[in-house]
Design a protein around this motif. Structure first.
Motif, short mmCIF file in Angstrom:
data_model
loop_
_atom_site.label_atom_id
_atom_site.label_comp_id
_atom_site.label_asym_id
_atom_site.label_seq_id
_atom_site.Cartn_x
_atom_site.Cartn_y
_atom_site.Cartn_z
N PHE A 271 0.82 -1.38 -0.01
CA PHE A 271 0.17 0.09 0.05
C PHE A 271 0.77 1.16 -0.05
CE2 PHE A 271 -2.89 2.97 1.94
CZ PHE A 271 -3.89 2.94 0.92
N ALA A 272 2.15 1.04 0.57
CA ALA A 272 2.88 2.28 0.62
C ALA A 272 3.22 2.83 -0.88
CB ALA A 272 4.36 1.91 1.14
N GLY A 273 3.48 1.85 -1.58
CA GLY A 273 3.54 2.28 -3.26
C GLY A 273 2.44 2.88 -3.82
N LEU A 274 1.28 3.13 -3.08
CA LEU A 274 0.20 3.66 -3.82
C LEU A 274 -0.09 5.14 -3.33
CD1 LEU A 274 -2.36 0.60 -3.75
CD2 LEU A 274 -0.55 1.24 -5.48
N SER A 275 -0.05 5.02 -1.65
CA SER A 275 -0.46 6.31 -1.08
C SER A 275 0.45 7.02 -0.55
CB SER A 275 -1.76 5.99 -0.12
OG SER A 275 -0.96 5.31 1.14
N PRO B 169 -3.20 -3.12 -9.58
CA PRO B 169 -2.58 -2.21 -8.43
C PRO B 169 -1.09 -2.23 -8.31
CG PRO B 169 -4.54 -3.31 -7.68
CD PRO B 169 -4.07 -3.80 -9.21
N LEU B 170 -0.53 -3.20 -8.40
CA LEU B 170 1.07 -3.43 -8.31
C LEU B 170 1.65 -2.52 -9.28
CD1 LEU B 170 1.42 -7.00 -6.83
CD2 LEU B 170 1.53 -5.00 -5.76
N LEU B 171 0.91 -2.33 -10.47
CA LEU B 171 1.74 -1.63 -11.35
C LEU B 171 1.99 0.00 -11.07
CD1 LEU B 171 0.41 -2.58 -15.02
CD2 LEU B 171 2.54 -2.77 -14.27
N THR B 172 0.96 0.41 -10.28
CA THR B 172 1.17 1.76 -9.63
C THR B 172 2.32 2.35 -9.45
OG1 THR B 172 -1.36 1.65 -9.24
CG2 THR B 172 0.00 3.56 -8.42
N PRO B 173 3.32 1.83 -8.46
CA PRO B 173 4.74 2.16 -8.07
C PRO B 173 5.59 2.17 -9.23
CG PRO B 173 4.07 0.38 -6.94
CD PRO B 173 2.91 0.47 -7.67
N ILE B 174 5.59 0.99 -10.05
CA ILE B 174 6.48 0.94 -11.08
C ILE B 174 6.25 1.89 -12.33
CG2 ILE B 174 6.93 -0.55 -13.22
CD1 ILE B 174 5.97 -3.12 -11.36
N ILE B 175 4.83 2.46 -12.49
CA ILE B 175 4.61 3.63 -13.39
C ILE B 175 5.33 4.75 -12.83
CG2 ILE B 175 2.91 4.85 -14.23
CD1 ILE B 175 0.97 2.23 -14.54
N ILE B 176 5.00 5.19 -11.66
CA ILE B 176 5.39 6.22 -10.83
C ILE B 176 6.91 6.54 -11.06
CG2 ILE B 176 5.52 7.62 -8.87
CD1 ILE B 176 2.64 6.24 -8.15
N LEU B 177 7.58 5.49 -10.34
CA LEU B 177 8.94 5.47 -10.39
C LEU B 177 9.85 5.44 -11.67
CD1 LEU B 177 9.95 3.53 -7.27
CD2 LEU B 177 10.28 5.97 -7.49
N GLY B 178 8.82 4.74 -12.78
CA GLY B 178 9.60 4.26 -13.95
C GLY B 178 9.74 5.60 -14.76
N PRO C 271 7.94 14.44 -10.48
CA PRO C 271 7.39 13.70 -9.55
C PRO C 271 5.94 14.17 -9.40
CG PRO C 271 9.40 14.24 -8.93
CD PRO C 271 9.40 15.03 -10.02
N THR C 272 5.71 15.77 -9.39
CA THR C 272 4.40 16.26 -9.59
C THR C 272 3.42 15.67 -10.77
OG1 THR C 272 5.28 18.24 -8.64
CG2 THR C 272 3.22 18.30 -9.48
N GLU C 273 3.94 15.71 -11.72
CA GLU C 273 3.47 14.95 -13.01
C GLU C 273 3.13 13.50 -12.96
OE1 GLU C 273 5.53 17.94 -16.35
OE2 GLU C 273 6.07 16.10 -15.97
N ALA C 274 4.01 12.99 -12.24
CA ALA C 274 3.81 11.52 -11.90
C ALA C 274 2.58 11.23 -10.87
CB ALA C 274 4.96 10.88 -11.15
N ALA C 275 2.40 12.13 -9.93
CA ALA C 275 1.25 12.25 -9.06
C ALA C 275 0.03 12.24 -10.13
CB ALA C 275 1.52 13.14 -7.81
#
Length: 429
Positions: free
Chosen positions: A104-108, A220-229, A238-242
């Motif tokens: 969940f940390a990778g989401l919120s 759901p598990l793709l979310t942190p990968i999309i953000i960090l990737g 980072p703002t656009e990633a959010a």
């Protein structure tokens, strides 16, 4: 002025004044008593200036993404995935609680959101399986501090904004420390499970069922990968990633999983707006206070005092960890970072500590403070969700806090834990 600010600020909090007003009232009153009425206008004008920032827009976007995923049932899919992987172990639901927090940390990126979302599901389930309610609430609160350590992280965005550091570097530096906290908590649960004969699930998931749970958790598990990737690949800031995370969560909830309805969006937007406004008001007030502190030359005076205690950076890091831990008992992580970061950061950088390394030390320490009595915010959230008294949860959480303190000192004295990934990716020297 800084010497008088802290006692006055604590008095204002004890009489029930919200943190936002305390951060403004305490320095405002001291400026007035000191005959610096002209600087009072500067103080309150900088509240807006402190909020008016493009990087800070990442905070409400990440909070909105977390709300969308929680309302869309994505959180429950992560819990089901964690249960399929670890639910069969002795003390399995406690392990599931910790693993769910890591996912969940990778989401919120929020400890409060973690405690509220996961606690409402896992605390009743753990109690039904034979755990005591206070233990279930304690492990939920203890594991929720992983939320702001593993990226994305709201407090790291705040630190990067205040100190002029790279958000991407801080995100990368938080990955291993966050995993280390989770593994430390799991080892503690394993020891306690064997010693106190914790419940074990009667049904073990087959590999076929684990595969199905993994497929459910895939999006759901793709979310942190999309953000960090996206951040590391230079595709977006980072703002656009959010903002991308919000769009992704909305699309998945409405059209792929179809667990989110259009009529849910009003409540989701309202809740995210209320939560974000509290955080941003605190940032604005703390930034205003930072301006006043700089006028008083308090950081320079405090720096001279701290350096006079010892010339050994290792000794000073030990003392600062103790100070941060005590501060975290009484003050939320965001305001504490904004108040103390500009004071302490330059001191340790001048002593040879890498600024990214010190940022992680400070962020992890103050994040653990969220679960530390007497004023740890997630303790009160866990109490509200579980119906258990705060004092009972505070006693039950002590073994987990001790483990987290050990991890803090490991991070402090083994810089490679937090610095290896940023250095390998070229985001740190």
């Amino acid at each position: 002025m800084l010497l008088w600010f802290l006692p006055l600020f604590l008095v204002l909090l004890l009489i029930g004044l919200p943190v936002f007003f305390g951060l403004l009232a305490a320095p405002g009153l001291l400026l007035w008593l000191n005959g610096q009425e002209r600087d009072i206008g500067l103080l309150y004008r900088n509240v807006y200036n402190g909020i008016d920032s493009f990087p800070l827009m990442a905070i409400p976007f990440f909070m909105l993404a977390g709300e969308l995923m929680n309302r869309g049932g994505i959180t429950s899919r992560l819990v089901e995935f964690a249960q399929a992987m670890m639910g069969h172990l002795r003390g399995g639901l406690a392990h599931v609680n910790i693993l769910s927090s890591m996912l969940f940390a990778g989401l919120s990126g929020s400890a409060v959101a973690d405690t509220s979302a996961l606690g409402s599901m896992l605390i009743p389930a753990m109690e039904k399986q034979g755990y005591t309610r206070r233990f279930a609430a304690a492990i939920t609160a203890a594991s929720s501090v992983i939320g702001p350590i593993i990226p994305p992280s709201g407090i790291m965005i705040i630190y990067a904004y205040v100190m002029g550091e790279s958000v991407a570097a801080l995100f990368l530096a938080g990955i291993v420390p966050g995993i280390l906290v989770g593994l430390g908590l799991m080892l503690t649960v394993k020891f306690m499970a064997d010693r106190y004969d914790f419940p074990v699930a009667s049904v073990k998931y087959s590999w076929n069922e684990r595969g199905k749970a993994s497929l459910k958790a895939f999006f759901p598990l793709l979310t942190p990968i999309i953000i960090l990737g996206g951040i590391l690949g230079g595709v977006f800031t980072p703002t656009e990633a959010a903002a991308v995370a919000v769009g992704y969560a909305t699309f998945i909830g409405l059209f792929v999983l179809k667990t989110l309805r259009l009529k849910d969006l009003q409540n989701v937007l309202t809740k995210a707006a209320m939560t974000s406004s509290v955080v941003l008001l605190l940032v604005g007030a703390a930034m205003a206070f930072k301006t006043v502190v700089s006028l008083s030359h308090a950081p320079e005076i405090l720096a001279v005092y701290i350096v006079s205690l010892s010339n050994n950076p290792l000794v000073l890091l030990f003392l600062i960890n103790i100070l941060l831990f005590i501060v975290g008992m009484f003050l939320d992580a965001g305001p504490a970072i904004i108040i103390l970061g500009p004071i302490l950061g330059p001191i340790f950088v001048s002593l040879g500590v890498d600024p990214i390394h010190f940022a992680i030390i400070m962020s992890v320490n103050l994040t653990v403070g969220l679960a530390t009595p007497p004023m740890g915010l997630v303790l009160f959230v866990a109490s509200s969700v579980s119906g258990e008294r705060v004092e009972a949860i505070a006693r039950a959480i002590i073994p987990f806090l001790l483990v987290e303190i050990v991890v803090i000192f490991l991070i402090t004295y083994v810089p490679a834990i937090s610095m290896t990934i940023p250095r390998l990716t070229g985001f740190a020297n």
